[in-house]
Design an enzyme around this catalytic site. Structure first.
Site, PDB file in Angstrom:
ATOM      1  N   HIS A  46      39.630  38.412  36.883  1.00  0.00           N
ATOM      2  CA  HIS A  46      39.703  38.553  38.451  1.00  0.00           C
ATOM      3  C   HIS A  46      39.928  37.199  39.023  1.00  0.00           C
ATOM      4  O   HIS A  46      39.520  37.433  40.368  1.00  0.00           O
ATOM      5  CB  HIS A  46      38.715  39.599  38.920  1.00  0.00           C
ATOM      6  CG  HIS A  46      39.157  41.073  38.879  1.00  0.00           C
ATOM      7  ND1 HIS A  46      39.213  41.433  37.598  1.00  0.00           N
ATOM      8  CD2 HIS A  46      39.244  41.973  39.889  1.00  0.00           C
ATOM      9  CE1 HIS A  46      39.496  42.667  37.799  1.00  0.00           C
ATOM     10  NE2 HIS A  46      39.498  43.174  39.209  1.00  0.00           N
TER      11      HIS A  46
ATOM     12  N   GLU B 209      51.714  48.730  39.267  1.00  0.00           N
ATOM     13  CA  GLU B 209      52.358  47.509  39.706  1.00  0.00           C
ATOM     14  C   GLU B 209      53.858  47.143  39.448  1.00  0.00           C
ATOM     15  O   GLU B 209      54.796  46.897  40.181  1.00  0.00           O
ATOM     16  CB  GLU B 209      51.689  46.398  39.324  1.00  0.00           C
ATOM     17  CG  GLU B 209      50.179  46.296  39.809  1.00  0.00           C
ATOM     18  CD  GLU B 209      49.280  47.015  39.073  1.00  0.00           C
ATOM     19  OE1 GLU B 209      49.543  47.748  38.213  1.00  0.00           O
ATOM     20  OE2 GLU B 209      48.140  47.545  39.667  1.00  0.00           O
TER      21      GLU B 209
HETATM   22  C1  LIG Z   1      46.166  46.619  36.963  1.00  0.00           C
HETATM   23  C2  LIG Z   1      45.229  46.771  38.048  1.00  0.00           C
HETATM   24  N1  LIG Z   1      45.372  47.120  39.352  1.00  0.00           N
HETATM   25  C3  LIG Z   1      44.439  47.233  40.179  1.00  0.00           C
HETATM   26  C4  LIG Z   1      43.350  46.957  40.017  1.00  0.00           C
HETATM   27  C5  LIG Z   1      42.288  46.933  41.091  1.00  0.00           C
HETATM   28  N2  LIG Z   1      41.244  48.097  40.864  1.00  0.00           N
HETATM   29  C6  LIG Z   1      40.194  48.086  40.049  1.00  0.00           C
HETATM   30  S1  LIG Z   1      39.469  49.438  39.754  1.00  0.00           S
HETATM   31  C7  LIG Z   1      40.673  50.579  40.800  1.00  0.00           C
HETATM   32  C8  LIG Z   1      40.693  51.897  40.652  1.00  0.00           C
HETATM   33  C9  LIG Z   1      40.869  52.450  39.373  1.00  0.00           C
HETATM   34  O1  LIG Z   1      40.387  53.964  39.531  1.00  0.00           O
HETATM   35  P1  LIG Z   1      40.311  54.625  38.134  1.00  0.00           P
HETATM   36  O2  LIG Z   1      41.033  54.261  37.018  1.00  0.00           O
HETATM   37  O3  LIG Z   1      40.354  56.044  38.468  1.00  0.00           O
HETATM   38  O4  LIG Z   1      39.011  54.365  37.817  1.00  0.00           O
HETATM   39  P2  LIG Z   1      37.517  54.517  38.593  1.00  0.00           P
HETATM   40  O5  LIG Z   1      37.362  53.423  39.329  1.00  0.00           O
HETATM   41  O6  LIG Z   1      37.553  55.689  39.302  1.00  0.00           O
HETATM   42  O7  LIG Z   1      36.322  54.664  37.232  1.00  0.00           O
HETATM   43  C10 LIG Z   1      41.507  49.332  41.142  1.00  0.00           C
HETATM   44  C11 LIG Z   1      42.781  50.046  41.927  1.00  0.00           C
HETATM   45  C12 LIG Z   1      43.008  46.383  38.740  1.00  0.00           C
HETATM   46  N3  LIG Z   1      41.586  46.075  38.322  1.00  0.00           N
HETATM   47  N4  LIG Z   1      43.777  46.433  37.771  1.00  0.00           N
END
Ligand SMILES: Cc1ncc(C[n+]2csc(CCOP(=O)(O)OP(=O)(O)O)c2C)c(N)n1
Ligand SMILES: [Mg+2]
Lengths: 337, 330
Positions: B129, B60
């Protein structure tokens, strides 16, 4: 944690790990049903397919080590020893839940097992892990903090700041990256200029290994090796577990971005049949053992659901309780913040 | 008139902006292939291609800052931050760069950037959230803060936001995306400088914005049944605040209640209350009332979350506490 296998012979712990993975799988499958009934709400992220990561790493930890996890953490909580009832009650928003129903699926916490959550901000848990480890170092304790995060977290600044800090200060952190190739709808290859994630850790002079995250024994072996090295003063270590989620990112996700055959080919490496078939072939487990293990797990899930359903909801008068720490004399009385 | 969702109205505004100005591009997490976390940008990648609908890694601070840089470099970026909760990771770039550059460069470098993000609670998403921090952002000089609550504003605010030479933050309340409403087939740009009276009334002024407009309108309907005619003012823009419209309404109703999903202490509702008190004290028949969120990190359990958020009954009760409104509640 060395749980003793029920329904299997105690050997190298593989039977116990199989049982843990089945517990997590069945628990989450039940969550899907409860979600469609509306008993569980909010965001629900399942780790179906990824169970070997949580179980393999947790098996390599001691009871007084710490765990920091993400919003996809049901498996980590269960493997760590939180009762299934307390986790299910949390998902149903009940006081008997491990966070009093205030956290929900993304915020499971448990002080007795040093389970520090349940963090829903991507990469938000890494600094906590560094700090927990710092406190251990400053107190001369030989504890390890295991920190789980996804491949998506690697792109955040906090990841880099934390790896640098942990390495610079030589802190006892086990960084556990669950690389399931996607961060929500975005494939790793589209977000990383260098997709070999262990190289990033190595650039901070952190020993790092890749491991097959669908093979729980391989995960445990790598984690055990890393934990031993950390405990004997080797500083932070990094594990990249190659894994895959069989389901969508969350219950809201239409999963339009992955090919069916990719999902199917990963399902061929499902960690649960992979291990159970190996154990049957090795003669460590009989088909009857497996059946009774599954039956016992089903009963445990049923009990957890009943426990959650018969749970109570927190009185609205307690809404402002715990915004700040209650005064000691009043600790149970619910001081209003 | 066509019936569209709030989401459709936002998407149409994006499409129009991308069509009409080559300097405009959209970037953010999952805006392209995924179609946007809340499906606002669904289909835009196919129409405008990956150069202009740019998926970013989870970073971000970097991509918001890059949006600021691209704006300095002559582009007209629209940066989407999935939700206000994650904007906290970009707060430094927003406050220390976007909001400050023009002033601290002595007027040399303006930042024509638009940042969109989802805000608000109400869907049992828990403490991390469910933030409503738009009032907080309204504290920052140099930013313009928009909170569309109607379909016409969802459709019409983006164009003037892009035309603004300075940074504009648009807060889209998460509970509105699926709401259907009528939109004029020729709906176009709207004015950003004025609050709007969404419902005329004579007995009390209810001041709301974004996600709380519906709460205020529901309360007004129910109050009407009890013989109290509430005027509902939609702030639309939290910074700069259109104080004149508020004062004008209060001069007629002599009472005001602010409905704000933010926490009460140090909130935009506090600012509004202060302005009315400073500038219209002698018009008031009662102290300005406020209905805000409980001062707690948002709980997951449904009944607790409901209790923590401003509800129509809370607004009705607050109006009752002002006294003297007439009607059976007064
Ligand atoms: C700082 C932040 N940006 C965006 C999000 C929205 N978001 C939640 S999970 C996710 C994907 C994360 O992917 P990863 O770290 O690979 O974990 P996975 O869900 O695959 O276990 C996103 C973009 C968030 N929770 N926190
Ligand atoms: Mg991932």
């Amino acid at each position: 944690m060395t749980a003793v296998a029920s329904g299997g012979r105690v050997g190298d712990g593989s039977v116990a790990m199989l049982r843990q993975m089945i517990r997590i799988r069945r628990f989450e499958e039940r969550c899907v049903e409860l979600y469609s009934r509306g008993d569980i709400r909010g965001f629900l992220h399942l780790a179906i397919g990824e169970e070997a990561c949580a179980v393999g790493v947790t098996e390599a930890l001691d009871t007084d080590d710490a765990v920091v996890a993400t919003y996809r953490e049901h498996g980590h909580a269960l493997a760590r020893g939180l009762s299934m009832g307390a986790v299910m009650a949390e998902l149903e928003g009940k006081v008997e839940g491990c966070s009093r129903g205030r956290g929900g699926s993304m915020h499971l916490f448990d002080a007795p097992t040093r389970f520090y959550g349940g963090n829903a901000i991507v990469a938000g848990g890494l600094p906590l892990a560094v700090g927990l480890a710092l406190a251990d170092r400053m107190n001369g304790r030989e504890r390890v903090t295991a920190c789980f995060f996804g491949d998506g977290a690697v792109a955040e600044g906090e990841f880099h700041e934390c790896l640098n800090l942990a390495s610079l200060w030589h802190l006892p952190v086990l960084f556990c990256c669950e690389n399931n190739l996607y961060a929500m709808g975005t494939a790793l290859r589209l977000t990383e200029s260098e997709t070999d994630l262990s190289l990033k850790a190595a650039s901070y002079r952190i020993p790092s290994w890749e491991v097959d995250g669908m093979d729980v024994r391989a995960v445990r072996e790598a984690a055990a090796r890393a934990v031993e090295a950390i405990r004997s003063g080797g500083g932070p270590h990094f594990l990249e577990m190659r894994t895959y989620r069989f389901r969508a990112h969350s219950m809201y996700d239409p999963d339009r971005y992955r090919q069916k055959d990719e999902i199917e080919s990963w399902k061929q490496h499902d960690p649960i049949p992979t291990l159970s078939e190996a154990l049957l072939a090795e003669g460590v487990l009989t088909a009857a053992d497996l059946v009774s293990m599954e039956e016992a797990v089903d009963a445990e899930v049923d009990d957890a659901v009943s426990f959650a359903e018969s749970g109570t909801i927190e009185p609205v008068e307690d809404l402002e309780r715990f915004v700040t720490t209650p005064a000691p004399a009043d600790a149970d009385g619910g001081r209003r913040s | 008139m066509t019936t569209v969702t709030f989401r459709d109205a936002l998407r149409e505004a994006l499409r129009e902006a991308l069509r009409s100005d080559d300097r405009v591009f959209l970037m953010g997490e999952d805006v392209g292939r995924y179609g946007g976390c809340y499906a606002v940008s669904l289909g835009l990648l196919e129409e405008f291609g990956p150069e202009r609908i740019r998926d970013t890694p989870l970073s971000e601070s970097a991509f918001v800052g890059a949006g600021i840089g691209a704006a300095l470099g002559g582009m007209r970026p629209i940066v989407e931050i999935m939700t206000v909760n994650f904007s906290l990771l970009a707060l430094d770039q927003i406050v220390n760069n976007a909001a400050s550059l023009l002033y601290m460069s002595g007027g040399q470098f303006n930042v024509p950037l638009v940042i969109r993000m989802t805000t608000g609670a109400g869907r049992q998403l828990g403490a991390q959230h469910s933030h409503s921090l738009e009032g907080w952002y309204a504290h920052i000089p140099g930013l313009r803060i928009l909170t569309p609550a109607t379909h016409a504003d969802a459709r019409g605010m983006l164009r003037p936001a892009l035309a603004d030479p300075d940074p504009v933050l648009i807060f889209e309340h998460g509970s509105l995306y699926n709401v259907r409403g009528e939109l004029d087939d020729h709906a176009g740009p709207v004015d950003l400088d004025h609050a709007a009276v969404r419902r005329p009334g004579r007995d009390v002024t209810l001041i709301a914005y974004g996600g709380t407009l519906r709460v205020a309108l529901e309360a007004a309907d129910r109050l009407s049944g009890a013989g109290v005619e509430a005027e509902v003012v939609d702030l639309r823009t939290l910074r700069p605040l259109d104080t004149a419209t508020l004062l004008d309404s209060v001069a007629r109703t002599h009472r005001a209640v602010v409905v704000d999903e933010g926490w009460r202490s140090g909130s935009i509702s506090a600012e509004i209350s202060a302005r009315i008190t400073e500038e219209a004290f002698y018009d008031l028949d009662a102290p300005v009332g406020r209905v805000c969120s409980a001062e707690v990190p948002m709980p997951y359990a449904r009944h607790l979350e409901e209790a923590a958020l401003p509800r129509a009954e809370d607004v009705i009760a607050a109006v009752g506490r002002l006294g003297g409104c007439g009607g059976s509640d007064g």
